[in-house]
Design a protein around this motif. Structure first.
Motif, PDB file in Angstrom:
ATOM      1  N   UNK A 186       0.850  -1.185   0.000  1.00 56.21           N
ATOM      2  CA  UNK A 186       0.000   0.000   0.000  1.00 56.21           C
ATOM      3  C   UNK A 186       0.892   1.243   0.000  1.00 56.21           C
ATOM      4  N   UNK A 187       0.405   2.272  -0.697  1.00 56.23           N
ATOM      5  CA  UNK A 187       1.107   3.557  -0.767  1.00 56.23           C
ATOM      6  C   UNK A 187       0.193   4.650  -0.249  1.00 56.23           C
ATOM      7  N   UNK A 188       0.768   5.568   0.541  1.00 53.43           N
ATOM      8  CA  UNK A 188       0.032   6.756   0.953  1.00 53.43           C
ATOM      9  C   UNK A 188       0.795   7.971   0.456  1.00 53.43           C
ATOM     10  N   UNK A 189       0.074   8.936  -0.132  1.00 55.70           N
ATOM     11  CA  UNK A 189       0.727  10.093  -0.734  1.00 55.70           C
ATOM     12  C   UNK A 189      -0.042  11.364  -0.394  1.00 55.70           C
ATOM     13  N   UNK A 190       0.668  12.494  -0.425  1.00 56.23           N
ATOM     14  CA  UNK A 190       0.050  13.780  -0.110  1.00 56.23           C
ATOM     15  C   UNK A 190       0.935  14.901  -0.636  1.00 56.23           C
ATOM     16  N   UNK A 191       0.346  16.096  -0.765  1.00 62.58           N
ATOM     17  CA  UNK A 191       1.085  17.226  -1.323  1.00 62.58           C
ATOM     18  C   UNK A 191       1.622  18.126  -0.214  1.00 62.58           C
ATOM     19  N   UNK A 192       2.037  19.320  -0.588  1.00 61.98           N
ATOM     20  CA  UNK A 192       2.727  20.228   0.336  1.00 61.98           C
ATOM     21  C   UNK A 192       1.842  20.738   1.461  1.00 61.98           C
ATOM     22  N   UNK A 193       0.539  20.514   1.396  1.00 65.76           N
ATOM     23  CA  UNK A 193      -0.330  20.939   2.493  1.00 65.76           C
ATOM     24  C   UNK A 193       0.031  20.236   3.796  1.00 65.76           C
ATOM     25  N   UNK A 194       0.692  19.076   3.685  1.00 63.16           N
ATOM     26  CA  UNK A 194       1.103  18.315   4.869  1.00 63.16           C
ATOM     27  C   UNK A 194       2.629  18.168   4.857  1.00 63.16           C
ATOM     28  N   UNK A 195       3.350  19.046   5.560  1.00 59.59           N
ATOM     29  CA  UNK A 195       4.810  18.940   5.597  1.00 59.59           C
ATOM     30  C   UNK A 195       5.314  17.944   6.633  1.00 59.59           C
ATOM     31  N   UNK A 196       4.416  17.369   7.428  1.00 62.73           N
ATOM     32  CA  UNK A 196       4.771  16.429   8.479  1.00 62.73           C
ATOM     33  C   UNK A 196       4.030  15.114   8.280  1.00 62.73           C
ATOM     34  N   UNK A 197       4.589  14.029   8.860  1.00 59.72           N
ATOM     35  CA  UNK A 197       3.892  12.757   8.893  1.00 59.72           C
ATOM     36  C   UNK A 197       4.263  12.035  10.188  1.00 59.72           C
ATOM     37  N   UNK A 198       3.272  11.575  10.911  1.00 56.02           N
ATOM     38  CA  UNK A 198       3.498  10.738  12.089  1.00 56.02           C
ATOM     39  C   UNK A 198       3.479   9.278  11.644  1.00 56.02           C
ATOM     40  N   UNK A 199       4.453   8.504  12.112  1.00 56.41           N
ATOM     41  CA  UNK A 199       4.518   7.074  11.825  1.00 56.41           C
ATOM     42  C   UNK A 199       4.542   6.331  13.153  1.00 56.41           C
ATOM     43  N   UNK A 200       3.683   5.310  13.261  1.00 57.15           N
ATOM     44  CA  UNK A 200       3.520   4.599  14.529  1.00 57.15           C
ATOM     45  C   UNK A 200       3.391   3.112  14.238  1.00 57.15           C
ATOM     46  N   UNK A 201       4.239   2.312  14.868  1.00 59.22           N
ATOM     47  CA  UNK A 201       4.218   0.865  14.653  1.00 59.22           C
ATOM     48  C   UNK A 201       3.135   0.156  15.467  1.00 59.22           C
ATOM     49  N   UNK A 202       2.270   0.912  16.109  1.00 59.79           N
ATOM     50  CA  UNK A 202       1.073   0.375  16.774  1.00 59.79           C
ATOM     51  C   UNK A 202       1.411  -0.684  17.814  1.00 59.79           C
ATOM     52  N   UNK A 203       2.399  -0.381  18.639  1.00 57.39           N
ATOM     53  CA  UNK A 203       2.778  -1.305  19.704  1.00 57.39           C
ATOM     54  C   UNK A 203       1.753  -1.246  20.841  1.00 57.39           C
ATOM     55  N   UNK A 204       1.256  -2.413  21.241  1.00 58.68           N
ATOM     56  CA  UNK A 204       0.240  -2.529  22.279  1.00 58.68           C
ATOM     57  C   UNK A 204       0.708  -3.506  23.354  1.00 58.68           C
ATOM     58  N   UNK A 205       0.206  -3.358  24.591  1.00 61.14           N
ATOM     59  CA  UNK A 205       0.573  -4.317  25.641  1.00 61.14           C
ATOM     60  C   UNK A 205       0.114  -5.741  25.337  1.00 61.14           C
TER      61      UNK A 205
END
Length: 314
Positions: free
Chosen positions: A244-263
């Motif tokens: 899967x690919x996620x893409x976006x333009x200059x309106x979003x200069x940031x991206x949060x990435x989270x490996x979804x670690x759970x207890x």
């Protein structure tokens, strides 16, 4: 009259090989498939949405530290919705019930009003359109300041991407970001912006595609490399090369990435959260940082827009 499911009114979309379901509570992307293959971690219609999975984040994404900020010479205290870390998390719109104002077989437009309140005294009309096409699902979010004073603003989505079978550990990530926002390990409070290859490149430097492995990530990235079209692309693939690919333009200069670690191991690392953001974490306190946190200020009767796309890698 039958009551709606726990996640709200369901809007099923279809175009070509893609199918999606958008739930009205939080304008949430509940599921997205390509030829029957999940591209995001789904949940059931009559299930209370797990945390912020697939939700539209507004009027801020990520965290406001301690829920406190100042704007226009006034001090504000938001409710603390991330109790364990004592922050205000992911805005005010995630549990609003959005109304469909336009709908077709391959698209739906939803709208909700953030009413003025003690901690955020601005009226913002949030409109978001989900549209399926040959290249996947595009979501566009527009905010209109329906008030008499400038308003602070930020937005972003919260999907958990799925590359294929298995879990995050065995997937390959391509993340074209040169900088990562360092945070305090206990409360994820931002500290400084650093190069991804400075201190822990095995954890943060995915500019060249490689397996995620056991890396635990819950960080914001910037310094994005974009194509000639101005678009940044994050790609997550499995061992066979699909994903899967996620893409976006200059309106979003940031991206949060989270490996979804759970207890709970059974619920941990089921998908990779990729959250394009118009601003950095704690952007409502932008003046506290020595980098551009990207806080947007919407003038009265003005509007701003941001969009992103999720598509299959076949």
């Amino acid at each position: 009259m039958a009551r709606p499911p726990a996640s709200g009114i369901q809007h099923a979309l279809r175009a070509g090989d893609y199918e999606a379901v958008v739930a009205s509570v939080g304008a949430t992307l509940r599921s997205l498939t390509y030829r029957g293959r999940d591209l995001v971690v789904p949940f059931e219609a009559d299930e209370v949405r797990p945390a912020h999975r697939g939700a539209t984040l507004a009027p801020w994404p990520n965290r406001v530290v301690d829920g406190r900020y100042s704007f226009g010479g006034r001090e504000f205290q938001l409710p603390l919705t991330e109790v364990a870390r004592s922050h205000a998390l992911h805005g005010l719109a995630t549990w609003l019930d959005f109304e469909a104002i336009d709908k077709g077989p391959d698209h739906v437009t939803l709208a909700a009003l953030i009413q003025p309140q003690t901690a955020y005294p601005w009226r913002i009309l949030v409109t978001t359109r989900f549209s399926l096409g040959p290249d996947g699902l595009t979501q566009t979010v527009t905010a209109l300041n329906d008030g008499a004073e400038p308003a602070p603003w930020g937005t972003g989505p919260h999907p958990y991407l799925v590359a294929g079978d298995g879990r995050v550990d065995g997937w390959t990530l391509e993340l074209p970001a040169a900088q990562v926002l360092a945070v305090m390990p206990d409360r994820l409070i931002p500290t400084e912006l650093t190069p991804v290859d400075a201190e822990d490149p095995e954890r943060f430097d995915f500019r060249s595609p490689r397996e995620i492995g056991r890396a635990e990530i819950d960080h914001a990235f910037t310094g994005l490399t974009r194509g000639e079209d101005g678009v940044a692309r994050v790609r997550v693939t499995d061992a066979a090369g699909s994903g899967v690919e996620m893409s976006w333009d200059a309106a979003c200069p940031w991206v949060q990435v989270h490996t979804a670690d759970k207890p709970d191991p059974a619920q941990s690392r089921l998908g990779l959260a990729v959250e394009p953001m118009t601003c950095a974490p704690d952007a409502f306190n932008a003046g506290s940082y020595d980098y551009d946190a990207g806080l947007i200020v919407i003038e009265p009767e003005a509007s701003v827009t941001a969009s992103w796309r999720i598509g299959a890698i076949a």
